[in-house]
Scaffold this motif. Structure first.
Motif, mmCIF file in Angstrom:
data_model
loop_
_atom_site.group_PDB
_atom_site.id
_atom_site.type_symbol
_atom_site.label_atom_id
_atom_site.label_comp_id
_atom_site.label_asym_id
_atom_site.label_seq_id
_atom_site.Cartn_x
_atom_site.Cartn_y
_atom_site.Cartn_z
ATOM 1 N N ARG A 127 -4.972 -1.293 -9.213
ATOM 2 C CA ARG A 127 -5.234 0.154 -9.167
ATOM 3 C C ARG A 127 -4.108 0.785 -10.438
ATOM 4 O O ARG A 127 -3.910 1.722 -10.724
ATOM 5 C CB ARG A 127 -3.659 0.212 -8.286
ATOM 6 N N ASP A 158 -11.812 2.806 2.949
ATOM 7 C CA ASP A 158 -12.555 4.558 3.326
ATOM 8 C C ASP A 158 -13.688 4.090 3.848
ATOM 9 O O ASP A 158 -14.167 4.957 4.289
ATOM 10 C CB ASP A 158 -12.335 4.944 1.797
ATOM 11 N N ARG A 181 -2.904 6.054 0.800
ATOM 12 C CA ARG A 181 -4.280 6.674 -0.588
ATOM 13 C C ARG A 181 -4.515 8.165 0.166
ATOM 14 O O ARG A 181 -5.106 7.885 1.112
ATOM 15 C CB ARG A 181 -4.554 5.384 -0.210
ATOM 16 N N ARG A 182 -4.722 9.127 -1.031
ATOM 17 C CA ARG A 182 -5.911 9.959 -0.943
ATOM 18 C C ARG A 182 -6.980 9.142 -0.731
ATOM 19 O O ARG A 182 -7.721 10.104 0.100
ATOM 20 C CB ARG A 182 -5.543 10.983 -2.146
ATOM 21 N N SER A 183 -7.565 8.707 -0.976
ATOM 22 C CA SER A 183 -8.568 8.283 0.055
ATOM 23 C C SER A 183 -8.631 8.077 0.969
ATOM 24 O O SER A 183 -9.968 7.867 1.405
ATOM 25 C CB SER A 183 -9.588 6.789 -0.870
ATOM 26 N N GLU A 208 0.868 -1.651 0.114
ATOM 27 C CA GLU A 208 -0.282 -0.398 0.034
ATOM 28 C C GLU A 208 0.804 1.322 0.384
ATOM 29 O O GLU A 208 0.476 2.240 -0.324
ATOM 30 C CB GLU A 208 -0.893 -0.021 1.309
ATOM 31 N N ASP A 229 0.610 6.832 -6.797
ATOM 32 C CA ASP A 229 -0.449 7.630 -7.348
ATOM 33 C C ASP A 229 0.106 9.192 -7.105
ATOM 34 O O ASP A 229 -0.149 9.403 -7.954
ATOM 35 C CB ASP A 229 -1.572 7.327 -5.906
ATOM 36 N N ALA A 267 0.574 4.031 -3.356
ATOM 37 C CA ALA A 267 0.128 5.499 -2.475
ATOM 38 C C ALA A 267 1.366 6.431 -3.015
ATOM 39 O O ALA A 267 1.018 7.501 -3.632
ATOM 40 C CB ALA A 267 0.528 5.609 -0.811
ATOM 41 N N GLU A 299 -2.474 4.788 9.289
ATOM 42 C CA GLU A 299 -4.063 5.349 8.347
ATOM 43 C C GLU A 299 -5.011 5.530 9.648
ATOM 44 O O GLU A 299 -6.490 6.975 9.561
ATOM 45 C CB GLU A 299 -4.212 3.757 7.812
ATOM 46 N N ASP A 326 2.519 10.700 0.698
ATOM 47 C CA ASP A 326 2.968 10.366 -0.164
ATOM 48 C C ASP A 326 3.969 11.219 -1.309
ATOM 49 O O ASP A 326 4.604 10.988 -2.390
ATOM 50 C CB ASP A 326 1.603 9.815 -0.499
#
Length: 374
Positions: free
Chosen positions: A66, A265, A176-178, A31, A38, A35, A285, A361
């Motif tokens: 992804r 999320d 992750r931005r989510s 993950e 992305d 990230a 997280e 990130d």
């Protein structure tokens, strides 16, 4: 005939950078790598990101989902400490390094970014002296692969201060931005409908990492009646290789077991409190989204999961329970009163906010792109 453009030459001429990420095995390695990928694509939409993995890793599911290409290499089993056999590069290591080097040459890698584990080690060894290396270490106690990679890395990034790697820069863990942009309150109704949860009941989220955790599964499911009697709904990810049978209590909030959570999320948005392991990624997280937690550190290894959880516990954002002490009675005694105390939940959630590095990130992505430019 023109000469092929090498990786560092490509970066120097301003052509699209090729970033190879090595973070296979578990979600805790994969993950952060995704990230970062992305973030690289946001900063350099013309870039290409390629992931390294093995046939047996979770990356075979997560990476293609992804949208990134995955190159498979032979895994390298890692001893917990350096050994003469590792230094002499036995046949299995040499074979993996050779095949990894072929991948780096074929994709035209400008930089290799490793996140530790059995995919990172051959990537570091294959890239050494050929392609710039960036190491990211999520735990305060660095793993063997990252200890090796840091010796000849262009940049070394770590999640927390005090990580004993040379020239370490503290950046946090890429998320992750989510997750970092999650508005739990705004998504709560949608999230609870998505999972079939009671829209109004206090809700407990249970998970034990990507593969589940049998001790957590047994303790929480064994307290199902106590949770139901207290009016608590439960979303329980028990792991794809495990099964979970829970008695239903008509008229009470639903207890919803699922093998795996594709939408973390929404899981975070649906919950008021989480009970979970305390891997570095998990702690990052749950604190990022402001979710109070009861951490149950994995009782093996060098104690890094307890170390991961300690800052959140000290800040008043979480509780910690030893795996050996976890039982249905402990859940009834400790977790049920917490989930049903709205004021306490709100205070713990507020304590979690601001603990992490929400921009980790993009901070790491800039380091990686600078390294790619040589």
């Amino acid at each position: 005939m023109s000469k092929p453009v090498k990786g560092t030459e490509r970066a120097a001429t301003g052509k699209a950078p090729v970033v190879v990420v090595a973070g296979g095995g578990t979600a805790g390695h994969i993950e952060p790598a995704l990230a970062l990928a992305d973030a690289v694509m946001r900063l350099r939409p013309d870039a290409k990101v390629v992931a390294l993995g093995t046939e047996r890793g979770l990356e075979n599911k997560l990476v293609p989902a992804r949208g990134y290409p995955l190159e498979l290499i032979p895994p390298v089993p890692l001893p917990r400490k350096p050994t003469p056999e590792l230094i002499r590069l036995p046949l299995k290591v040499r074979d993996s390094v050779r095949k990894t080097r072929e991948v780096l040459d074929r994709v035209g890698a400008d930089v290799v970014v490793g996140f530790g584990g059995y995919v990172a080690l051959p990537a570091y060894l294959a890239a050494r002296g050929r392609v710039p290396i960036v190491v990211h270490e999520a735990n305060k106690s660095a793993g063997l692969a990252n200890k090796v990679g840091a010796r000849f890395a262009a940049r070394v990034a770590v999640a927390v201060p005090g990580t004993p790697l040379p020239n370490a820069e503290v950046v946090g863990i890429p998320l992750r931005r989510s997750i970092t942009a999650l508005d739990r309150a705004a998504l709560r109704a949608e999230a609870r409908e998505f999972f079939g949860l009671d829209p109004d009941a206090p809700t407990l989220l249970v998970f034990g990492g990507s593969q589940g955790a049998q001790s957590i599964n047994s303790a929480v499911s064994g307290a199902a009646k106590d949770l139901a009697d207290a009016g608590v709904g439960v979303l329980h990810a028990h792991g794809p290789k495990n099964t979970l049978v829970v008695q239903e209590f008509p008229g009470k909030p639903a207890y919803v077991p699922v093998p795996y959570l594709e939408r973390m999320d929404l899981a975070y948005a649906a919950a008021d409190v989480a009970i979970c392991r305390s891997g570095a990624m998990t702690v990052a997280e749950v604190t990022s989204v402001g979710l109070p937690a009861v951490f149950v550190p994995l009782p093996i290894g060098n104690g890094e999961q307890a170390t991961n959880a300690r800052p959140a516990v000290d800040a008043g954002a979480a509780l910690m329970v030893d795996d050996a002490d976890l039982s249905p009675a402990k859940v009834a005694e400790l977790v049920v009163p917490l989930v049903t105390d709205a004021d306490r939940v709100a205070k713990m959630g507020a304590a979690a906010v601001g603990m992490g590095h929400r921009e980790a990130d993009e901070t790491l992505a800039r380091i990686v792109l600078e390294a790619a430019r040589g």
